[in-house]
Scaffold this motif. Structure first.
Motif, PDB file in Angstrom:
ATOM      1  N   ASN A  92      99.381  22.773 122.656  1.00 13.17           N
ATOM      2  CA  ASN A  92      98.007  23.211 122.151  1.00 13.17           C
ATOM      3  C   ASN A  92      97.334  21.804 121.771  1.00 13.17           C
ATOM      4  O   ASN A  92      96.507  21.736 121.039  1.00 13.17           O
ATOM      5  CB  ASN A  92      98.374  23.421 120.774  1.00 13.17           C
ATOM      6  CG  ASN A  92      99.317  22.587 119.737  1.00 13.17           C
ATOM      7  OD1 ASN A  92      99.852  21.725 120.367  1.00 13.17           O
ATOM      8  ND2 ASN A  92      99.142  22.863 118.303  1.00 13.17           N
ATOM      9  N   ARG A  93      97.700  20.968 123.036  1.00 11.96           N
ATOM     10  CA  ARG A  93      96.861  19.538 122.702  1.00 11.96           C
ATOM     11  C   ARG A  93      95.871  19.301 124.120  1.00 11.96           C
ATOM     12  O   ARG A  93      96.537  19.672 125.197  1.00 11.96           O
ATOM     13  CB  ARG A  93      97.890  18.573 122.515  1.00 11.96           C
ATOM     14  CG  ARG A  93      98.536  18.706 121.204  1.00 11.96           C
ATOM     15  CD  ARG A  93      99.238  17.314 120.823  1.00 11.96           C
ATOM     16  NE  ARG A  93      99.732  17.581 119.537  1.00 11.96           N
ATOM     17  CZ  ARG A  93     101.028  16.950 119.149  1.00 11.96           C
ATOM     18  NH1 ARG A  93     101.480  16.053 119.836  1.00 11.96           N
ATOM     19  NH2 ARG A  93     101.207  17.197 117.655  1.00 11.96           N
ATOM     20  N   GLN A 117      91.718  12.761 121.199  1.00 14.02           N
ATOM     21  CA  GLN A 117      93.025  13.512 121.229  1.00 14.02           C
ATOM     22  C   GLN A 117      92.796  14.945 120.301  1.00 14.02           C
ATOM     23  O   GLN A 117      92.074  14.747 119.163  1.00 14.02           O
ATOM     24  CB  GLN A 117      94.221  12.982 120.803  1.00 14.02           C
ATOM     25  CG  GLN A 117      94.749  11.938 121.926  1.00 14.02           C
ATOM     26  CD  GLN A 117      93.772  10.725 121.652  1.00 14.02           C
ATOM     27  OE1 GLN A 117      93.599   9.939 120.819  1.00 14.02           O
ATOM     28  NE2 GLN A 117      93.578  10.194 123.102  1.00 14.02           N
ATOM     29  N   GLU A 119      94.055  18.730 118.703  1.00 17.75           N
ATOM     30  CA  GLU A 119      95.028  19.408 118.535  1.00 17.75           C
ATOM     31  C   GLU A 119      94.417  20.807 117.868  1.00 17.75           C
ATOM     32  O   GLU A 119      93.658  20.947 117.076  1.00 17.75           O
ATOM     33  CB  GLU A 119      96.188  18.956 117.435  1.00 17.75           C
ATOM     34  CG  GLU A 119      97.118  19.892 117.309  1.00 17.75           C
ATOM     35  CD  GLU A 119      98.191  19.216 116.217  1.00 17.75           C
ATOM     36  OE1 GLU A 119      99.057  18.547 116.702  1.00 17.75           O
ATOM     37  OE2 GLU A 119      98.024  19.316 115.020  1.00 17.75           O
TER      38      GLU A 119
END
Length: 146
Positions: A92-93, A117, A119
């Motif tokens: 999920n990243r 980044q 998520e």
């Protein structure tokens, strides 16, 4: 009907995790398109109601703060143009590298570059964003993103 602040988001933003290379690329393109619209409302809808951000030295929580931050950003960063590139993905990243160009009210052009980044929750909404960004003054003739 008023939805309590703690209620989960019911919106779905495809693609949803777990990401493949193809779906991660789609997510990156969708983010790039939204940010290039310079529409704080459109961009904010990609985040959970309680999304947590670090943007440079600013820490934000929730869509309302994100929306206000973006409105302020695009009042200051004029003629903003962004490019994002998929760096990595898993589960999920997603990680991206990016650069964007803009000018301030004096006419000075800037190139801002960095890494993010991301998520996501199960509905494909971003629940966390970490952005590290650096700015470099450029001349109008040095622009790459026109």
């Amino acid at each position: 009907m008023t939805v309590p602040a703690h209620a989960p988001d019911t919106a779905v933003r495809r693609p949803v995790p777990p990401f493949t290379e193809e779906s991660a690329l789609l997510k990156v393109r969708a983010a790039e398109d939204a940010w290039n619209s310079r529409d704080p409302e459109r961009v904010a809808l990609a985040y959970t109601e309680d999304s947590v951000w670090r943007n440079r030295d600013r820490f934000l929580t929730g869509r309302a703060e994100i929306r206000a931050f973006l409105a302020e950003k695009w009042e200051r960063e004029l003629d903003y143009r962004l490019r994002k590139e998929l760096w990595a993905y898993t589960g999920n990243r997603i990680s991206v590298r990016f650069e964007y160009e803009w000018h301030d009210t004096t006419g000075q052009w800037w190139r801002s570059h960095g890494n993010e980044q991301w998520e996501f929750d199960g509905n494909g909404l971003m629940r966390r964003r970490e952005a590290s960004i650096n700015d470099v003054a450029i001349g109008p003739g040095d622009r790459r993103l026109t």
